[in-house]
Design a protein around this motif. Structure first.
Motif, short mmCIF file in Angstrom:
data_model
loop_
_atom_site.label_atom_id
_atom_site.label_comp_id
_atom_site.label_asym_id
_atom_site.label_seq_id
_atom_site.Cartn_x
_atom_site.Cartn_y
_atom_site.Cartn_z
N ILE A 71 0.86 -1.18 0.00
CA ILE A 71 0.00 0.00 0.00
C ILE A 71 0.90 1.23 0.00
O ILE A 71 1.57 1.51 0.99
CB ILE A 71 -0.93 0.03 1.23
CG1 ILE A 71 -1.75 -1.26 1.33
CG2 ILE A 71 -1.86 1.25 1.15
CD1 ILE A 71 -2.54 -1.38 2.62
N SER A 89 1.13 4.60 4.73
CA SER A 89 0.34 4.02 3.64
C SER A 89 -0.97 4.77 3.42
O SER A 89 -2.02 4.18 3.18
CB SER A 89 0.06 2.53 3.87
OG SER A 89 1.23 1.78 3.62
N HIS A 91 -2.95 8.31 1.45
CA HIS A 91 -2.92 9.15 0.25
C HIS A 91 -3.40 10.54 0.67
O HIS A 91 -4.55 10.71 1.04
CB HIS A 91 -3.84 8.56 -0.81
CG HIS A 91 -3.72 9.22 -2.14
ND1 HIS A 91 -3.93 8.54 -3.30
CD2 HIS A 91 -3.42 10.49 -2.51
CE1 HIS A 91 -3.77 9.36 -4.33
NE2 HIS A 91 -3.46 10.55 -3.86
N ASP A 106 -3.09 3.59 7.46
CA ASP A 106 -3.19 2.82 6.22
C ASP A 106 -4.53 3.01 5.52
O ASP A 106 -5.59 2.99 6.15
CB ASP A 106 -3.04 1.31 6.52
CG ASP A 106 -1.76 0.99 7.29
OD1 ASP A 106 -0.80 1.77 7.21
OD2 ASP A 106 -1.74 -0.05 7.97
N ASN A 107 -4.42 3.14 4.18
CA ASN A 107 -5.60 3.24 3.31
C ASN A 107 -6.47 4.45 3.58
O ASN A 107 -7.60 4.51 3.08
CB ASN A 107 -6.45 1.96 3.35
CG ASN A 107 -5.90 0.89 2.44
OD1 ASN A 107 -5.44 1.19 1.35
ND2 ASN A 107 -5.92 -0.35 2.90
N LYS A 109 -7.61 8.06 2.72
CA LYS A 109 -7.56 8.87 1.49
C LYS A 109 -8.13 10.24 1.82
O LYS A 109 -9.33 10.37 2.07
CB LYS A 109 -8.32 8.21 0.36
CG LYS A 109 -8.20 8.97 -0.94
CD LYS A 109 -8.60 8.12 -2.13
CE LYS A 109 -8.55 8.87 -3.44
NZ LYS A 109 -7.32 9.57 -3.73
N THR A 124 -7.29 3.92 10.03
CA THR A 124 -7.23 3.10 8.82
C THR A 124 -8.54 3.20 8.05
O THR A 124 -9.62 3.11 8.63
CB THR A 124 -6.95 1.64 9.20
OG1 THR A 124 -5.67 1.58 9.84
CG2 THR A 124 -6.95 0.73 7.99
N GLY A 125 -8.42 3.41 6.73
CA GLY A 125 -9.58 3.42 5.85
C GLY A 125 -10.39 4.70 5.84
O GLY A 125 -11.39 4.79 5.12
#
Length: 196
Positions: A71, A89, A91, A106-107, A109, A124-125
């Protein structure tokens, strides 16, 4: 020269107009674009995946950027990562500000022109639309980012882009004075554009 390391033969790619402080550490699969500033003690560890820092972004002192296997970590153009922040990880969208000591996991966005408050924990997410103010632990969207807030952020990032452009010349190792002396900088920098 900064501490630059390959990882299993993969070397970082760093554009010439970027400024990487000699005390920063860059490892492995890391791509750094034009006019990027990487501050002292920042660590970008691209061992288990790729880290991409696009043009005009900055990663300030004591930040950590790392990756969960497979990732990537991506900072879009003019992303601004405040002192001590951790990006793992995630964005980060164009022209975003990640506040000091925030953690983005992580993940996650983050949309363009968002502001993440200092000390926030983005789980996360987590996904946000563009121009959101994100704060708390765990972080939540609390409102829209105003035109005034994003103008202030953009001016602050422009100072770091200037620092990247001039860093190779302006930031030099030296011996300190041992007494207080009157000093004149070799360049007068007008910061009033940012404080207005």
């Amino acid at each position: 020269m900064a501490n630059i390391y390959s990882y299993h033969g993969i070397k970082p790619i760093i554009k010439k107009s970027a400024y990487i402080h000699p005390q920063a550490v860059i490892i492995g699969n890391v791509e750094i674009g034009e006019e990027v500033y990487i501050g002292p003690n920042a660590v970008l560890r691209g061992d288990w995946g790729k880290i991409i820092i696009k043009d005009g972004a900055n990663v300030q002192e004591n930040c950590t950027l790392h990756v969960f296997p497979g990732i990537p970590t991506i900072l879009e153009e003019s992303a601004h990562i405040g002192h001590g922040a951790i990006i793992h990880s995630a964005h980060i969208g164009k022209n975003c500000l990640v506040g000091m000591n925030a953690v983005v996991m992580d993940n996650a966005k983050i949309g363009d022109e968002c502001i993440i408050g200092a000390l926030s924990f983005v789980p996360t997410g987590f996904i946000s639309e563009n121009r959101k103010l994100i704060v708390g632990s765990p972080a939540k969207v609390i409102r829209e980012v105003s035109d005034e807030m994003i103008a202030w952020k953009t001016k602050g990032t422009a100072i770091y882009q200037e620092l990247a452009r001039e860093g190779h010349i302006a930031i030099q190792p030296c011996e300190p004075y041992t007494e207080f002396v009157e000093q004149t900088p070799t360049k007068i920098v007008d910061y009033s554009v940012w404080t207005k």
